[in-house]
Design a protein around this motif. Structure first.
Motif, PDB file in Angstrom:
ATOM      1  N   ASP A 124       0.841  -1.200   0.000  1.00 14.15           N
ATOM      2  CA  ASP A 124       0.000   0.000   0.000  1.00 14.15           C
ATOM      3  C   ASP A 124       0.878   1.252   0.000  1.00 14.15           C
ATOM      4  N   GLY A 125       0.667   2.137  -0.953  1.00 12.57           N
ATOM      5  CA  GLY A 125       1.430   3.388  -1.009  1.00 12.57           C
ATOM      6  C   GLY A 125       2.698   3.313  -1.842  1.00 12.57           C
ATOM      7  N   ASP A 126       3.081   2.141  -2.288  1.00  6.38           N
ATOM      8  CA  ASP A 126       4.268   2.033  -3.152  1.00  6.38           C
ATOM      9  C   ASP A 126       4.050   2.792  -4.457  1.00  6.38           C
ATOM     10  N   LYS A 127       5.162   3.261  -5.023  1.00  5.64           N
ATOM     11  CA  LYS A 127       5.076   4.004  -6.287  1.00  5.64           C
ATOM     12  C   LYS A 127       6.016   3.374  -7.313  1.00  5.64           C
ATOM     13  N   ILE A 128       5.636   3.520  -8.563  1.00  4.32           N
ATOM     14  CA  ILE A 128       6.515   3.136  -9.675  1.00  4.32           C
ATOM     15  C   ILE A 128       6.558   4.310 -10.626  1.00  4.32           C
ATOM     16  N   SER A 129       7.758   4.713 -11.016  1.00  4.94           N
ATOM     17  CA  SER A 129       7.891   5.788 -11.999  1.00  4.94           C
ATOM     18  C   SER A 129       8.052   5.185 -13.387  1.00  4.94           C
ATOM     19  N   LEU A 130       7.260   5.726 -14.304  1.00  8.30           N
ATOM     20  CA  LEU A 130       7.369   5.270 -15.705  1.00  8.30           C
ATOM     21  C   LEU A 130       8.230   6.234 -16.511  1.00  8.30           C
ATOM     22  N   GLY A 131       8.672   7.315 -15.831  1.00  8.23           N
ATOM     23  CA  GLY A 131       9.342   8.406 -16.543  1.00  8.23           C
ATOM     24  C   GLY A 131       8.297   9.441 -16.924  1.00  8.23           C
ATOM     25  N   GLY A 132       8.191  10.477 -16.094  1.00 10.37           N
ATOM     26  CA  GLY A 132       7.179  11.512 -16.345  1.00 10.37           C
ATOM     27  C   GLY A 132       5.773  11.109 -15.930  1.00 10.37           C
ATOM     28  N   LYS A 133       5.577   9.902 -15.551  1.00  9.86           N
ATOM     29  CA  LYS A 133       4.274   9.417 -15.049  1.00  9.86           C
ATOM     30  C   LYS A 133       4.560   8.543 -13.819  1.00  9.86           C
ATOM     31  N   THR A 134       3.852   8.842 -12.739  1.00  4.60           N
ATOM     32  CA  THR A 134       4.094   8.118 -11.486  1.00  4.60           C
ATOM     33  C   THR A 134       2.829   7.401 -11.037  1.00  4.60           C
ATOM     34  N   LEU A 135       2.957   6.111 -10.841  1.00  4.68           N
ATOM     35  CA  LEU A 135       1.819   5.320 -10.364  1.00  4.68           C
ATOM     36  C   LEU A 135       1.959   5.088  -8.872  1.00  4.68           C
ATOM     37  N   GLU A 136       0.889   5.342  -8.139  1.00  8.94           N
ATOM     38  CA  GLU A 136       0.871   4.998  -6.711  1.00  8.94           C
ATOM     39  C   GLU A 136      -0.216   3.951  -6.492  1.00  8.94           C
ATOM     40  N   PHE A 137       0.130   2.916  -5.774  1.00 11.27           N
ATOM     41  CA  PHE A 137      -0.814   1.814  -5.557  1.00 11.27           C
ATOM     42  C   PHE A 137      -1.506   1.996  -4.206  1.00 11.27           C
ATOM     43  N   ILE A 138      -2.802   1.915  -4.257  1.00 13.03           N
ATOM     44  CA  ILE A 138      -3.619   2.146  -3.056  1.00 13.03           C
ATOM     45  C   ILE A 138      -4.388   0.869  -2.755  1.00 13.03           C
ATOM     46  N   TYR A 139      -4.037   0.225  -1.674  1.00 12.53           N
ATOM     47  CA  TYR A 139      -4.788  -0.976  -1.298  1.00 12.53           C
ATOM     48  C   TYR A 139      -6.233  -0.570  -0.990  1.00 12.53           C
ATOM     49  N   ALA A 140      -7.148  -1.283  -1.579  1.00 14.87           N
ATOM     50  CA  ALA A 140      -8.582  -1.008  -1.366  1.00 14.87           C
ATOM     51  C   ALA A 140      -9.297  -2.342  -1.155  1.00 14.87           C
ATOM     52  N   PRO A 141      -9.011  -2.995  -0.025  1.00 11.27           N
ATOM     53  CA  PRO A 141      -9.562  -4.330   0.167  1.00 11.27           C
ATOM     54  C   PRO A 141     -11.081  -4.332   0.217  1.00 11.27           C
TER      55      PRO A 141
END
Ligand code: FEO
Length: 392
Positions: A124-141
């Motif tokens: 939960d809350g981890d991020k991945i950068s794609l280069g100019g675009k950042t994804l943040e993962f939100i656990y939503a059980p």
């Protein structure tokens, strides 16, 4: 349909399933559905968010025909209408990593036989950068499986919410064009699969308040480019009080129970209580589930057959128990021939419902004046209780 542009380097993919009429061999789909996937190109990496139902995999693969590389396949939810085409996508992009929650990894391995080394799990809350675009993962059980998560695309302020906020609608429109239609479909969808998890959804809604969301891109139905109203609707369905509404599912064999039901409907209306009536022999259970979102009271109308409730009434009780609506009061009316345990059996089928039971009205044979008088009293009691609780 080819890829459809949403924002700079963000595309809608997936399939519209115009003719599907049943989901999970249970849920009616009067308006069909769609399986939305999304493609995001960063300067360095490319991500596919979810896939599509395996029955429509050819549509998805055609949309990916000119995409040379995918680095990540984000799997928000292991149910196969979104994950079922991952193996096919991996055949084309064998170096892609499947990004998912830790719980989803095990489920995807069980359901799709994906190899352990293919996964990149995120917390939960981890991020991945794609280069100019950042994804943040939100656990939503529990929206609506335990492994579910959403993704927030920071630069574009898009929430990819998977089933959360979804609606079963087949349409060629990308964005919501008819709020009333989508409200009904989203409410039906909430009722059918989200309602049992209201307490957890409340926490998930609270969590989303920490994000500046300009667009919600769900995995079914149209995209919300004005997301506040659907978030408000969810808040109402989860947190709001029930309404001054009686839901009355019934089945009748020889018209006696039906005449009791008809009398109760009139008596409730005369007491300024709204009613939604469902003949269980012809009811779309999605409509019944949707009514349960708002109902303060349920009265089941059933004859006694084979010494208990009619099997259709038992099915309705089982369903209501599983959906855990926020109803406060419950009762039963119906006719019997010589005896039985209708009330006891139905009562034993609803342990999840924390309700106050209003005295049932059962009658032997056809209802007579004293029975109708008891039904009048039941209607007055329900109206009084709704008033006392302030249900409007
Ligand atoms: Fe649309 Fe729970 O899958």
């Amino acid at each position: 349909m080819n890829k459809r542009h949403l924002k700079d380097n963000v595309f809608l993919l997936g399939a519209v399933d115009w003719n599907r009429r049943l989901f999970d061999s249970l849920v009616p789909l009067p308006d069909g559905t769609s399986y939305n996937a999304y493609l995001v190109f960063g300067d360095e990496k490319t991500v596919l968010l979810d896939t599509a139902d395996p029955a429509t995999v050819d549509v998805l693969m055609a949309q990916l025909a000119d995409v040379p590389k995918i680095d990540y396949i984000v799997s928000h939810h292991a149910e196969q209408d979104h994950s079922g085409s991952i193996p096919k996508v991996l055949e084309k992009y064998p170096d892609a990593k499947v990004v998912c929650s830790t719980k989803a990894k095990n489920m995807l391995m069980d359901l799709l036989d994906i190899a352990d080394e293919t996964f990149k799990t995120v917390e939960d809350g981890d991020k991945i950068s794609l280069g100019g675009k950042t994804l943040e993962f939100i656990y939503a059980p529990w929206v609506h499986w335990p492994e579910t998560m959403a993704t927030y695309l920071h630069e574009d302020k898009i929430l990819f919410s998977c089933d959360f906020f979804g609606s079963h609608i087949a349409t060629s429109d990308i964005f919501v064009t008819d709020k009333c239609r989508v409200y009904e479909a989203a409410k039906r969808y909430f009722a059918e699969i989200m309602m049992p998890f209201r307490n957890v959804i409340e926490k998930n809604l609270e969590k989303l308040k920490g994000y500046d969301i300009k667009m919600i891109a769900p995995s079914h139905g149209q995209i919300y480019d004005d997301p506040s109203w659907i978030m408000d609707a969810y808040s109402d369905w989860v947190l709001g009080p029930p309404k001054n509404l009686v839901v009355l599912p019934y089945v009748s064999m020889h018209a006696s129970t039906e005449s009791m039901v008809d009398h109760l409907v009139s008596a409730l209306v005369d007491n300024d209580v709204r009613v939604e009536l469902f003949d269980l022999t012809v009811t779309d259970i999605g409509m019944l589930a949707m009514a349960l979102v708002d109902a303060a009271t349920v009265v089941v109308g059933t004859p006694t057959v084979l010494a208990g409730p009619h099997p259709m009434a038992a099915y309705c009780a089982f369903l209501a128990n599983a959906l855990r609506p926020r109803i406060k009061f419950l009762s039963i009316i119906g006719s019997y021939g010589w005896g039985g345990k209708t009330v006891e059996i139905l009562a034993s089928m609803i342990p999840n419902l924390k309700v106050e039971v209003i005295d049932p009205v059962l009658c032997k044979g056809i209802p007579k004046a004293d029975v109708f008088k008891s039904i009048d009293a039941m209607a007055a009691t329900i109206a009084k209780k709704h008033r006392e609780q302030g249900f409007a």
